[in-house]
Scaffold this motif. Structure first.
Motif, short mmCIF file in Angstrom:
data_model
loop_
_atom_site.label_atom_id
_atom_site.label_comp_id
_atom_site.label_asym_id
_atom_site.label_seq_id
_atom_site.Cartn_x
_atom_site.Cartn_y
_atom_site.Cartn_z
N ARG A 80 48.92 55.42 -4.48
CA ARG A 80 49.52 56.33 -5.08
C ARG A 80 50.89 56.91 -4.50
NH1 ARG A 80 43.93 58.49 -6.21
NH2 ARG A 80 44.54 60.06 -4.48
N LEU A 81 51.21 56.40 -3.19
CA LEU A 81 52.46 56.69 -2.51
C LEU A 81 53.48 55.82 -3.16
CD1 LEU A 81 51.17 57.39 0.90
CD2 LEU A 81 51.65 59.09 -0.45
N GLN A 82 54.89 56.33 -2.98
CA GLN A 82 55.70 55.58 -3.16
C GLN A 82 56.33 54.80 -2.06
OE1 GLN A 82 59.13 58.19 -4.21
NE2 GLN A 82 58.15 59.42 -5.58
N SER A 83 56.82 53.52 -2.20
CA SER A 83 57.20 52.94 -1.13
C SER A 83 58.00 53.75 0.00
CB SER A 83 58.21 51.47 -1.67
OG SER A 83 59.20 52.00 -2.01
N GLU A 84 58.82 54.41 -0.37
CA GLU A 84 59.44 55.31 0.59
C GLU A 84 58.57 56.10 1.44
OE1 GLU A 84 63.24 58.27 1.24
OE2 GLU A 84 62.64 57.41 -0.91
N ALA A 85 57.33 56.54 0.88
CA ALA A 85 56.58 57.50 1.63
C ALA A 85 55.71 56.68 2.62
CB ALA A 85 55.65 58.09 0.72
N LYS A 86 55.49 55.57 2.20
CA LYS A 86 54.74 54.44 2.91
C LYS A 86 55.54 54.17 4.41
CE LYS A 86 52.41 52.21 -0.85
NZ LYS A 86 52.05 51.01 -1.71
N TYR A 130 56.68 55.85 10.16
CA TYR A 130 57.40 56.52 11.09
C TYR A 130 56.39 57.43 11.86
CZ TYR A 130 61.30 59.05 12.89
OH TYR A 130 62.37 59.71 13.67
N CYS A 131 55.50 58.07 10.99
CA CYS A 131 54.52 59.00 11.76
C CYS A 131 53.63 58.61 12.61
CB CYS A 131 53.86 59.71 10.57
SG CYS A 131 52.65 60.78 11.20
N ALA A 132 53.06 57.27 12.30
CA ALA A 132 52.41 56.71 13.23
C ALA A 132 52.80 56.23 14.57
CB ALA A 132 51.68 55.43 12.44
N LYS A 133 54.11 55.82 14.20
CA LYS A 133 54.86 55.39 15.60
C LYS A 133 55.13 56.66 16.55
CE LYS A 133 59.02 53.10 17.19
NZ LYS A 133 60.21 52.18 16.68
N LYS A 142 67.38 64.87 10.54
CA LYS A 142 66.60 63.50 10.03
C LYS A 142 65.04 63.86 10.15
CE LYS A 142 65.31 58.89 11.49
NZ LYS A 142 65.91 57.77 12.61
N LEU A 143 64.60 64.69 11.42
CA LEU A 143 63.25 64.75 11.45
C LEU A 143 62.57 65.91 10.31
CD1 LEU A 143 62.93 65.33 15.10
CD2 LEU A 143 61.71 63.43 13.83
N LYS A 144 63.30 66.76 10.00
CA LYS A 144 63.10 67.87 8.90
C LYS A 144 63.10 66.83 7.69
CE LYS A 144 65.47 71.64 8.86
NZ LYS A 144 66.66 72.55 8.95
N LYS A 145 63.85 66.04 7.22
CA LYS A 145 63.84 65.29 6.14
C LYS A 145 62.76 64.47 5.89
CE LYS A 145 68.73 65.01 5.08
NZ LYS A 145 69.95 64.14 5.09
N HIS A 146 62.50 63.71 7.12
CA HIS A 146 61.10 63.10 7.21
C HIS A 146 59.81 63.85 6.85
CE1 HIS A 146 57.78 60.75 8.85
NE2 HIS A 146 57.67 61.75 9.92
N LEU A 147 59.82 65.04 7.57
CA LEU A 147 58.44 65.61 7.53
C LEU A 147 58.34 66.37 6.03
CD1 LEU A 147 58.45 67.66 10.82
CD2 LEU A 147 57.17 65.70 10.07
#
Length: 349
Positions: A54-60, A65-68, A157-162
């Motif tokens: 259900r996630l967009q490709s960008e969310a994946k 990035y979160c896993a890393k 960058k981190l804020k946009k990611h989160l």
């Protein structure tokens, strides 16, 4: 009569139970990005895959990035710091928080009187403070990479990611079950608050999290946060003067009393862990004596990653514990295994 008081001030404690779908969201992100424990979670692989679809490709991409970089840890700390209860409120907080406040919130507290001052200075870019903070966590399994990353990565960058990650996962994983999970968490809060009035501080915490609780120096508060997504695991963390336990909601809260034939999650996990030849071999080896991961690898002639996977399952079932560099069998869990099964069969339906 004058009195000379030589007594020491008694340490006062407080314990609070706090539930929120924001924590549920962050812990769901933590669970889906921690592939090593995926097989130990109650939610099946197909359920996780359904959410990811259900996630967009960008969310994946943001999940990778979160896993890393384990950015889910920052999400949890920021939720605590924001005192937000709704997703829009939290996302607004993330978008407006300053660079210094962001870094201060995501950095873990350290032992010592000056630790808060050190974190404040490091968050503002003081080079000496940054170096001291990185040195202080150099030997920590998790924070040795987490702290330098959050001190050096661009905060915007981190804020946009989160923000994007939190919003995307909330829509995909939380919104479809929002009403159901709100009811589960409310049942959990009600049951825990009722029991809290009946037990001592330590006894209540041990009853709630299913593990022995020993207060640590400087620890004045304990926060219990129930979760659904990360069942059956309990995660512990530290805020300033507060120990946090993210613990699995009880079976009663999760399922209600609608299915008297449903076994408890701990019973299923226990027998799932026992139902494998190599895990039984590991238990027999540990029954003889405590062993290191290297020793188990050599004895069983299996890949270290395979042994580690089996040990993770055994630890989640509380059959094995880690004692520093060695693994230790918990014989009492084995001794009680049949009793748990017997209790399930004899339970009134």
């Amino acid at each position: 009569m004058p009195i000379l008081d030589l007594s020491l001030e008694r340490q006062s404690y407080s314990v609070k139970v706090c539930a929120s779908l924001l924590f549920e969201c962050a812990l769901g992100i933590a669970a889906v990005t921690y592939t090593e424990i995926r097989d130990t979670l109650e939610r099946t692989t197909s359920e996780w895959d359904e959410i990811i679809l259900r996630l967009q490709s960008e969310a994946k991409h943001e999940l990778d990035y979160c896993a890393k970089h384990n950015t889910w840890q920052a999400l949890l700390r920021l939720i605590h710091g924001s005192n937000s209860t709704h997703i829009d409120e939290f996302l607004d907080y993330l978008s407006t928080i300053t660079v210094e406040e962001f870094r201060f919130q995501v950095l873990p507290p350290l032992e010592g009187i000056q630790e808060k001052d050190l974190r404040l200075k490091a968050a503002s870019g003081d080079r000496d403070a940054v170096a001291k903070l990185i040195e202080a966590v150099a030997n920590h399994n998790f924070f040795s990479t987490y702290v330098p990353f959050f001190l050096n990565e661009d905060v915007e960058k981190l804020k946009k990611h989160l923000i994007f990650l939190m919003k995307s996962w909330y829509e995909a994983a939380i919104t479809p079950r929002k009403s159901e999970w709100e009811n589960i968490l409310q049942r959990e809060l009600t049951s825990k608050q009722d029991m809290q009035s009946r037990l001592s501080f330590e006894a209540f915490i041990e009853w709630a999290i299913g593990a022995t609780y020993v207060p640590e120096p400087g620890e004045r508060n304990v926060l219990l946060v129930p979760h659904i997504s990360y069942r059956p695991w309990t995660i512990q963390a530290n805020l300033s003067d507060t120990k946090v336990y993210y613990y699995p909601v009880s079976d009663e809260s999760l399922f209600g009393m609608n299915d008297p034939f449903r076994p408890s999650a701990s019973l299923v996990l226990l027998y799932r862990a026992l139902g494998d030849e190599n895990r039984l071999r590991i238990l027999k080896i540990l029954h003889e004596k405590d062993r290191t991961l290297q020793e188990l690898t050599e004895i069983l002639d299996l890949a270290k990653s395979t042994i580690h996977h089996h040990l993770t399952l055994l630890r989640s079932a509380r059959l094995v514990i880690s004692n520093g560099t060695t693994y230790v069998l918990k014989p009492t869990t084995l001794q009680h295994a049949y009793k748990q099964l017997e209790a399930y069969f004899e339970c009134n339906v």
